[in-house]
Design an enzyme around this catalytic site. Structure first.
Site, PDB file in Angstrom:
ATOM      1  N   GLY A 198       3.278   1.145   3.183  1.00 36.69           N
ATOM      2  CA  GLY A 198       4.244   0.075   3.390  1.00 36.69           C
ATOM      3  C   GLY A 198       3.767  -1.256   2.861  1.00 36.69           C
ATOM      4  O   GLY A 198       2.824  -1.323   2.076  1.00 36.69           O
TER       5      GLY A 198
ATOM      6  N   ASP B  53     -11.845   6.079   4.431  1.00 30.40           N
ATOM      7  CA  ASP B  53     -11.144   5.454   3.314  1.00 30.40           C
ATOM      8  C   ASP B  53     -11.802   4.120   2.948  1.00 30.40           C
ATOM      9  O   ASP B  53     -11.126   3.114   2.773  1.00 30.40           O
ATOM     10  CB  ASP B  53      -9.664   5.265   3.685  1.00 30.40           C
TER      11      ASP B  53
ATOM     12  N   GLY C  74       0.839  -1.189   0.000  1.00 32.73           N
ATOM     13  CA  GLY C  74       0.000   0.000   0.000  1.00 32.73           C
ATOM     14  C   GLY C  74       0.872   1.235   0.000  1.00 32.73           C
ATOM     15  O   GLY C  74       2.099   1.124  -0.074  1.00 32.73           O
TER      16      GLY C  74
HETATM   17  P1  ATP Z   1      -3.540   2.292   0.290  1.00 31.65           P
HETATM   18  O1  ATP Z   1      -2.283   2.141   1.047  1.00 31.65           O
HETATM   19  O2  ATP Z   1      -3.401   3.199  -0.875  1.00 31.65           O
HETATM   20  O3  ATP Z   1      -4.696   2.632   1.147  1.00 31.65           O
HETATM   21  P2  ATP Z   1      -4.180  -0.537   0.247  1.00 31.65           P
HETATM   22  O4  ATP Z   1      -5.377  -0.494   1.123  1.00 31.65           O
HETATM   23  O5  ATP Z   1      -4.227  -1.533  -0.873  1.00 31.65           O
HETATM   24  O6  ATP Z   1      -3.886   0.875  -0.396  1.00 31.65           O
HETATM   25  P3  ATP Z   1      -2.654  -1.655   2.413  1.00 31.65           P
HETATM   26  O7  ATP Z   1      -3.695  -1.354   3.413  1.00 31.65           O
HETATM   27  O8  ATP Z   1      -1.237  -1.482   2.808  1.00 31.65           O
HETATM   28  O9  ATP Z   1      -2.872  -0.802   1.113  1.00 31.65           O
HETATM   29  O10 ATP Z   1      -2.886  -3.158   1.972  1.00 31.65           O
HETATM   30  C1  ATP Z   1      -2.234  -3.700   0.847  1.00 31.65           C
HETATM   31  C2  ATP Z   1      -2.915  -5.006   0.477  1.00 31.65           C
HETATM   32  O11 ATP Z   1      -2.572  -6.006   1.442  1.00 31.65           O
HETATM   33  C3  ATP Z   1      -4.435  -4.967   0.495  1.00 31.65           C
HETATM   34  O12 ATP Z   1      -4.953  -4.528  -0.734  1.00 31.65           O
HETATM   35  C4  ATP Z   1      -4.797  -6.419   0.785  1.00 31.65           C
HETATM   36  O13 ATP Z   1      -4.843  -7.135  -0.419  1.00 31.65           O
HETATM   37  C5  ATP Z   1      -3.632  -6.904   1.633  1.00 31.65           C
HETATM   38  N1  ATP Z   1      -3.989  -6.925   3.054  1.00 31.65           N
HETATM   39  C6  ATP Z   1      -3.996  -5.891   3.908  1.00 31.65           C
HETATM   40  N2  ATP Z   1      -4.372  -6.269   5.143  1.00 31.65           N
HETATM   41  C7  ATP Z   1      -4.611  -7.593   5.081  1.00 31.65           C
HETATM   42  C8  ATP Z   1      -5.065  -8.597   6.023  1.00 31.65           C
HETATM   43  N3  ATP Z   1      -5.329  -8.282   7.279  1.00 31.65           N
HETATM   44  N4  ATP Z   1      -5.214  -9.858   5.576  1.00 31.65           N
HETATM   45  C9  ATP Z   1      -4.966 -10.174   4.296  1.00 31.65           C
HETATM   46  N5  ATP Z   1      -4.548  -9.304   3.355  1.00 31.65           N
HETATM   47  C10 ATP Z   1      -4.373  -8.023   3.734  1.00 31.65           C
END
Ligand code: ATP
Ligand code: MG
Length: 351
Positions: free
Chosen positions: A79, A189, A76
């Protein structure tokens, strides 16, 4: 639990002169922000002593050195998210790392995320079991959602049929009712990548990086981190906004899942709208709606109850739980687990 101090003990253990200082990093590597203490051993909230852990959150003494990395499962803006396994218990978690060399305002929002996550007691909000701070990175040990996010699902199947959408949406609404009406926070968000799914067909809201407690004393906060795609018109135009902002975002997400494209992108788009065109469209154009020749009247009505430009015209999360679209499929025994089982999992977990 062995070696684990209660919140009260920890509060007593903080010397008065230290407690008076707002935020800093001590020589021993403890990050302090208000009533939060974050170090390699974990995060402790020294106020809010009346809070009890969620009943379904097991008292696990998770130490960073006991977690082994399996693989990166997502990236994301803040990180990397890794699948990790507890070496002794064999349980899986998602370890989300957040870089600390970021703006103060963003850091404050993240600390807020930690606070909210730690006290979450809702089956539709991803559990944060533990948090720690190490080498400039805040890490959150999150409940692992083994079917990834709604973004992963719609990449594979493009559209989701109404009965499944109703079941999915009901769970997200329950999470929102908890955040809005019990925790009094705006998520800020809501988007496909922040709605996570597991093999049981459970849907849970994650990521409170942009949320803030709407405590009377704090008033509104206007800093923003995240994508603008799902942002409500009132937020884009800088007006005051409230919980209804999340309802707009939810409506757009659900409509996107139904029609198979982000609603502001025309079907025969000659190219993507640029950033400013998109913001302008959200603020100035009539809101998108579900085509009535392709979807049920209940679905169309649900979408229009969410995607209203005037926030006062939007229904609340609590009202939406009673909407005919949600009610319609309640006794139909629709199993989202069956739908997700038919898809490729985002990560193949070793046995
Ligand atoms: P942004 O940082 O722009 O908000 P994002 O939501 O995709 O984007 P992250 O929250 O860092 O970024 O998550 C990255 C990805 O990791 C998610 O899209 C999801 O696929 C996976 N992910 C995050 N949390 C979990 C979790 N608890 N269990 C399984 N997969 C997860
Ligand atoms: Mg996220």
């Amino acid at each position: 639990m062995k070696g684990k101090k209660t919140l009260k003990q920890l509060k007593l253990a903080v010397p008065e002169q230290e407690a008076a200082v707002d935020k800093f990093l001590t020589a021993s590597g403890t990050f302090k922000d208000g009533d939060l203490r974050l170090n390699q051993k974990g995060l402790r909230l020294i106020s809010e002593e009346t809070e009890t852990p969620a009943p379904d959150v097991k008292e696990i003494d998770l130490q960073p050195e006991d977690l082994e990395a399996i693989k990166v499962i997502g990236k994301g803006s803040g990180g990397v998210v890794q699948l990790v396994r507890h070496k002794w218990m064999g349980t899986f978690y998602a370890l989300k790392g957040i870089q600390m060399n970021i703006q103060e305002t963003v850091r404050k929002q993240i600390v807020q995320e930690l606070k909210i996550n730690q006290v979450s007691q809702c089956p539709h909000v991803v559990v944060c079991y533990h948090s720690f701070y190490q080498n400039g990175v805040i890490s959150l040990v999150l409940e692992y959602m083994d079917r990834g996010s709604l973004a992963d699902i719609i990449k594979q199947i493009k559209t989701i049929l109404e009965p499944y959408l109703a079941v999915l949406c009901k769970q997200v609404l329950k999470g929102l009712v908890y955040l809005h009406h019990e925790r009094h926070v705006i998520h800020r968000d809501i988007k496909p990548s922040n709605l996570l799914v597991n093999h049981k067909g459970e849907v849970k809201i994650t990521d409170f990086g942009v949320s803030a407690v709407l405590a009377n004393s704090m008033g509104q906060r206007d800093t923003f981190v995240g994508t603008y795609n799902y942002m409500s018109p009132e937020r884009i135009s800088g007006s005051s906004y409230d919980y209804k902002s999340d309802i707009w975002s939810l409506g757009l997400v659900i409509l996107e899942c139904a029609i198979g494209r982000f609603p502001y992108i025309p079907e025969e788009a000659e190219g993507w709208l640029n950033f400013y065109e998109l913001l302008e469209a959200i603020v100035d154009q009539p809101p998108p709606s579900a085509p009535s020749d392709q979807f049920s009247p209940e679905f169309c009505s649900f979408i229009s109850a969410c995607i209203q430009k005037d926030p006062q015209e939007r229904m609340s999360s609590l009202e939406l739980l009673d909407h005919p679209f949600i009610k319609k499929f309640e006794d139909k025994d629709i199993d989202l687990g069956i739908l997700v089982a038919s898809l490729d999992p985002p990560v193949n977990v070793p046995e």
